[in-house]
Design a protein around this motif. Structure first.
Motif, PDB file in Angstrom:
ATOM      1  N   UNK A 236       0.821  -6.289   9.579  1.00 34.01           N
ATOM      2  CA  UNK A 236       2.079  -6.715   8.962  1.00 34.01           C
ATOM      3  C   UNK A 236       2.641  -5.667   8.008  1.00 34.01           C
ATOM      4  N   UNK A 237       1.824  -4.713   7.581  1.00 41.50           N
ATOM      5  CA  UNK A 237       2.325  -3.663   6.689  1.00 41.50           C
ATOM      6  C   UNK A 237       3.332  -2.755   7.384  1.00 41.50           C
ATOM      7  N   UNK A 238       3.347  -2.767   8.711  1.00 46.76           N
ATOM      8  CA  UNK A 238       4.351  -1.965   9.419  1.00 46.76           C
ATOM      9  C   UNK A 238       5.774  -2.427   9.072  1.00 46.76           C
ATOM     10  N   UNK A 239       5.946  -3.715   8.809  1.00 46.24           N
ATOM     11  CA  UNK A 239       7.286  -4.230   8.504  1.00 46.24           C
ATOM     12  C   UNK A 239       7.806  -3.742   7.159  1.00 46.24           C
ATOM     13  N   UNK A 240       6.934  -3.252   6.297  1.00 45.70           N
ATOM     14  CA  UNK A 240       7.352  -2.772   4.983  1.00 45.70           C
ATOM     15  C   UNK A 240       7.537  -1.256   4.938  1.00 45.70           C
ATOM     16  N   UNK A 241       7.407  -0.599   6.062  1.00 48.43           N
ATOM     17  CA  UNK A 241       7.574   0.857   6.106  1.00 48.43           C
ATOM     18  C   UNK A 241       9.066   1.211   6.037  1.00 48.43           C
ATOM     19  N   UNK A 242       9.422   2.194   5.177  1.00 50.39           N
ATOM     20  CA  UNK A 242      10.802   2.634   5.017  1.00 50.39           C
ATOM     21  C   UNK A 242      11.032   4.038   5.570  1.00 50.39           C
ATOM     22  N   UNK A 243       9.970   4.779   5.830  1.00 49.70           N
ATOM     23  CA  UNK A 243      10.076   6.120   6.373  1.00 49.70           C
ATOM     24  C   UNK A 243       9.075   6.267   7.530  1.00 49.70           C
ATOM     25  N   UNK A 244       9.339   7.161   8.484  1.00 50.61           N
ATOM     26  CA  UNK A 244       8.411   7.329   9.617  1.00 50.61           C
ATOM     27  C   UNK A 244       7.012   7.737   9.181  1.00 50.61           C
ATOM     28  N   UNK A 245       6.909   8.499   8.064  1.00 48.23           N
ATOM     29  CA  UNK A 245       5.590   8.927   7.621  1.00 48.23           C
ATOM     30  C   UNK A 245       4.714   7.752   7.204  1.00 48.23           C
ATOM     31  N   UNK A 246       5.316   6.666   6.787  1.00 47.83           N
ATOM     32  CA  UNK A 246       4.544   5.507   6.349  1.00 47.83           C
ATOM     33  C   UNK A 246       3.872   4.788   7.525  1.00 47.83           C
ATOM     34  N   UNK A 247       4.409   4.928   8.741  1.00 43.47           N
ATOM     35  CA  UNK A 247       3.751   4.345   9.917  1.00 43.47           C
ATOM     36  C   UNK A 247       2.371   4.968  10.132  1.00 43.47           C
ATOM     37  N   UNK A 248       2.295   6.258   9.908  1.00 45.49           N
ATOM     38  CA  UNK A 248       1.021   6.954  10.071  1.00 45.49           C
ATOM     39  C   UNK A 248       0.000   6.469   9.057  1.00 45.49           C
ATOM     40  N   UNK A 249       0.445   6.196   7.837  1.00 43.58           N
ATOM     41  CA  UNK A 249      -0.483   5.707   6.812  1.00 43.58           C
ATOM     42  C   UNK A 249      -1.073   4.353   7.202  1.00 43.58           C
ATOM     43  N   UNK A 250      -0.247   3.463   7.752  1.00 44.20           N
ATOM     44  CA  UNK A 250      -0.746   2.149   8.169  1.00 44.20           C
ATOM     45  C   UNK A 250      -1.714   2.293   9.347  1.00 44.20           C
ATOM     46  N   UNK A 251      -1.402   3.186  10.284  1.00 41.78           N
ATOM     47  CA  UNK A 251      -2.293   3.394  11.436  1.00 41.78           C
ATOM     48  C   UNK A 251      -3.653   3.916  10.992  1.00 41.78           C
ATOM     49  N   UNK A 252      -3.661   4.813  10.006  1.00 36.26           N
ATOM     50  CA  UNK A 252      -4.935   5.311   9.490  1.00 36.26           C
ATOM     51  C   UNK A 252      -5.735   4.197   8.820  1.00 36.26           C
ATOM     52  N   UNK A 253      -5.052   3.298   8.150  1.00 38.10           N
ATOM     53  CA  UNK A 253      -5.732   2.173   7.517  1.00 38.10           C
ATOM     54  C   UNK A 253      -6.355   1.253   8.561  1.00 38.10           C
ATOM     55  N   UNK A 254      -5.639   1.027   9.677  1.00 37.08           N
ATOM     56  CA  UNK A 254      -6.199   0.222  10.766  1.00 37.08           C
ATOM     57  C   UNK A 254      -7.410   0.914  11.398  1.00 37.08           C
ATOM     58  N   UNK A 255      -7.352   2.244  11.485  1.00 36.99           N
ATOM     59  CA  UNK A 255      -8.481   2.980  12.049  1.00 36.99           C
ATOM     60  C   UNK A 255      -9.745   2.840  11.223  1.00 36.99           C
ATOM     61  N   UNK A 256      -9.598   2.775   9.902  1.00 37.37           N
ATOM     62  CA  UNK A 256     -10.771   2.588   9.043  1.00 37.37           C
ATOM     63  C   UNK A 256     -11.398   1.210   9.220  1.00 37.37           C
ATOM     64  N   UNK A 257     -10.608   0.222   9.649  1.00 39.71           N
ATOM     65  CA  UNK A 257     -11.157  -1.119   9.902  1.00 39.71           C
ATOM     66  C   UNK A 257     -11.890  -1.156  11.242  1.00 39.71           C
ATOM     67  N   UNK A 258     -11.335  -0.494  12.245  1.00 38.21           N
ATOM     68  CA  UNK A 258     -11.909  -0.567  13.589  1.00 38.21           C
ATOM     69  C   UNK A 258     -13.091   0.384  13.779  1.00 38.21           C
TER      70      UNK A 258
END
Length: 645
Positions: A236-258
């Motif tokens: 759900x943090x993807x919906x709060x992204x305001x810049x394209x660079x923030x998508x990468x930050x959320x993806x990295x956070x998901x990677x640390x969970x998986x």
């Protein structure tokens, strides 16, 4: 060439060059102490240039400075020294005065203009935000569903494997593979708590590790394990992204969970594979050890592998042994029971059969050479070869010597037999390799004399008719062929041997060099060789008058062959069965007829027989192809609960 007059007494001295002398410049300068130093010049820095900029750019052509004419005059007077010694036309920058036309305010303004910072750029608008965020969320959720499905399937399969292994294994096996089982249990437990929706079990699982007495952790990043449902919350943090660079930050956070859960999945697969490999390795080591033990037991008679040669020896009856002179004396010769096996000690036959340069000795040596090559390639083998020898060159008539053992009239003369049966009465040489422990019988169940030239072996002999009756009483149905009898007899267990001996004949002996073993009609022979055996074989046809039950085995075999012929559709097999049935019928006919007593010298049987191929032939009892009856036949069971070898 160099010369001078400084020789002895002022004589001429000539210098002749013999080699070139090469001296490097650096070496020469070092030896002579030459040092090179360039002219040092001070270069003006940026501060010096800024400081004297106004003087350099102003007051040219005034009285206080030199004009071009003054410079030319200075050059004419001083020459080249004007460039090196400052002949008066070069300005001393250190003596220059500030330019009066440039004010401090202007200099300050220029400095402020140079140090002014650029204005910030206007941020770029992300016009495709909604589309990219929605596409990313769909992709990530699809990957999440696939990941969760694979994890659930793997967890179910591995839990089933672990439960079945623990259920089928005893405590000794579990203790033997305690490490592999513990690793697999730990990793499956971690997978199970991560696939649930609660955080407390995950934290409790993480708390089990890290202590000195705690088990090994399930994966490298075990302290970062989280419930898999947290993955959806972070999406759900993807919906709060305001810049394209923030998508990468959320993806990295998901990677640390998986990542830790992926480590658990891979580790669980490795743990299961390691457990299976350890079990397979232990089985192979056990089989290898048992094979070594079996070889040792086969070579040592007291520790034979088969119960038939172990406990069977203590239950079996010793085979009767006779001396040849007791059988051949003129008055009161020993009466022989031709329905039972016996041994005749004839040590002189060994020397007679192995006479130097005799045809029989050459044939036996040739066979032994071929048999040694055969058993080197196939351990525990057995073979025989028919000998087509000239009677004049034999030197030792083995058939004649065998005939002397029996009372006249008890054995049917060869000339009185049918043509198909005469071809079976021939001399042959046999060989049995060490470690041989199988069951065999003579062709068509004929009686036979086996004479040992070299080697020793233990024999266990029973009657085919009695064995068939015992098998039928134990529930074995269908046509009981010779191969089925051999397998059943060889697999007699500890409890079945005593039961079999109570109702059937079971006789044993150790046969060595110089022993002539008589096998009655329908004999089933189990042999355990201690060393390689070489011997001679001579079939005989016992007359029916010698024993009332001696013809039962041939009648049973003839009925069996007739049934097999009616059950097969293969022409080649029918022809083979018909040929054997013809031989068995001829034996039954020869045993039932009355024959005149042959003369004293008619016991001699010609050794020259129908030519046969010289190659070695296996002497194992050859059974026609088994034909199953139309009705379903129950699976044959071994006596005493022992597995069939």
């Amino acid at each position: 060439m160099l010369f001078d007059r400084q020789g002895p007494n002022g004589s001429l001295r000539i210098w002749v060059g013999v080699k070139d002398l090469l001296i490097w410049r650096q070496q020469y300068m070092h030896e002579k102490g030459v040092s090179m130093q360039g002219e040092s010049k001070k270069k003006a820095t940026d501060q010096d240039v800024d400081k004297y900029r106004s003087e350099l750019l102003s007051k040219h052509g005034t009285a206080t400075s030199m004009g071009f004419s003054a410079v030319a005059q200075a050059l004419a007077v001083n020459g080249e020294a004007a460039f090196t010694e400052r002949g008066g036309f070069l300005l001393d920058v250190l003596e220059l005065q500030p330019d009066a036309d440039v004010t401090d305010s202007e200099s300050k303004a220029d400095g402020d203009k140079d140090t002014a910072e650029p204005s910030p750029k206007k941020p770029k608008l992300w016009v495709d935000r909604d589309r990219l965020v929605s596409s990313t969320i769909r992709t990530v959720k699809h990957q999440y569903e696939q990941f969760k499905q694979k994890a659930d399937e793997q967890l179910i399969k591995q839990k089933e494997f672990l439960e079945s292994f623990e259920r089928d294994s005893d405590d000794n096996v579990k203790e033997l593979f305690k490490g592999e089982l513990g690793t697999l249990r730990t990793r499956l437990e971690g997978l199970q708590v991560c696939l649930q929706d609660e955080e407390v079990p995950v934290k409790q699982f993480i708390g089990k590790f890290g202590l000195p007495d705690s088990p090994a952790p399930p994966c490298e990043d075990y302290d970062k394990l989280q419930p898999l449902r947290v993955f959806l919350n972070v999406v759900e943090d993807y919906n709060r992204c305001q810049q394209p660079e923030q998508l990468k930050d959320v993806s990295e956070k998901l990677g640390t969970i998986r990542a830790p859960i992926s480590q658990l999945l891979a580790g669980a697969l490795r743990a299961e594979k390691a457990l299976k490999a350890s079990v397979d390795k232990a089985k192979k080591m056990s089989e290898k050890a048992s094979q070594k033990a079996m070889k040792a037991k086969v070579a040592d008679p007291p520790t034979a592998t088969l119960p038939l040669f172990d406990q069977g020896i203590s239950h079996a009856t010793p085979i009767l042994q006779h001396k040849l002179e007791d059988l051949t004396r003129a008055e009161n010769p020993t009466e022989l029971d031709l329905s039972r096996p016996f041994i005749v000690r004839v040590e002189d036959w060994v020397a007679s059969a192995l006479q130097e340069k005799s045809a029989l000795r050459v044939a036996v040596d040739d066979f032994k050479t071929q048999f040694d090559l055969m058993r080197a390639q196939q351990k525990g083998s057995r073979a025989s070869k028919a000998l087509n020898l000239d009677a004049a060159a034999v030197g030792f008539d083995f058939g004649l010597e065998v005939a002397k053992m029996f009372k006249r009239g008890s054995v049917v003369d060869k000339d009185a037999l049918a043509a198909c049966l005469q071809q079976q009465i021939m001399l042959s040489v046999f060989g049995i390799d060490a470690t041989y422990d199988k069951v065999s019988s003579e062709c068509a169940g004929m009686a036979c004399v086996r004479f040992n030239i070299a080697g020793t072996r233990c024999v266990m002999i029973t009657c085919a008719v009695q064995l068939v009756g015992y098998m039928q009483r134990k529930g074995v149905e269908g046509i009981i062929t010779t191969s089925r009898m051999s397998g059943f007899f060889r697999s007699l267990g500890l409890s079945a041997i005593a039961d079999y001996k109570a109702s059937c004949s079971l006789e044993t002996a150790t046969v060595g060099p110089g022993d002539a073993l008589y096998l009655p009609p329908g004999a089933i022979v189990a042999e355990l060789c201690h060393t390689c055996n070489i011997g001679l074989r001579w079939p005989i046809i016992v007359h029916g008058s010698a024993s009332a039950s001696v013809g039962l085995a041939f009648q049973r075999r003839h009925e069996e062959l007739e049934k097999l012929k009616g059950m097969t559709d293969k022409e080649s097999l029918k022809a083979s069965l018909a040929s054997e049935a013809e031989v068995v019928a001829a034996i039954v006919d020869a045993m039932s007829k009355k024959h005149a007593d042959p003369p004293a010298t008619s016991g001699s049987v010609d050794v020259a027989q129908v030519p046969l191929p010289p190659a070695l032939e296996s002497s194992e009892s050859k059974e026609p192809e088994k034909i199953e009856p139309p009705a379903a036949e129950p699976k044959e069971s071994s006596p005493g609960g022992e597995a069939r070898s």
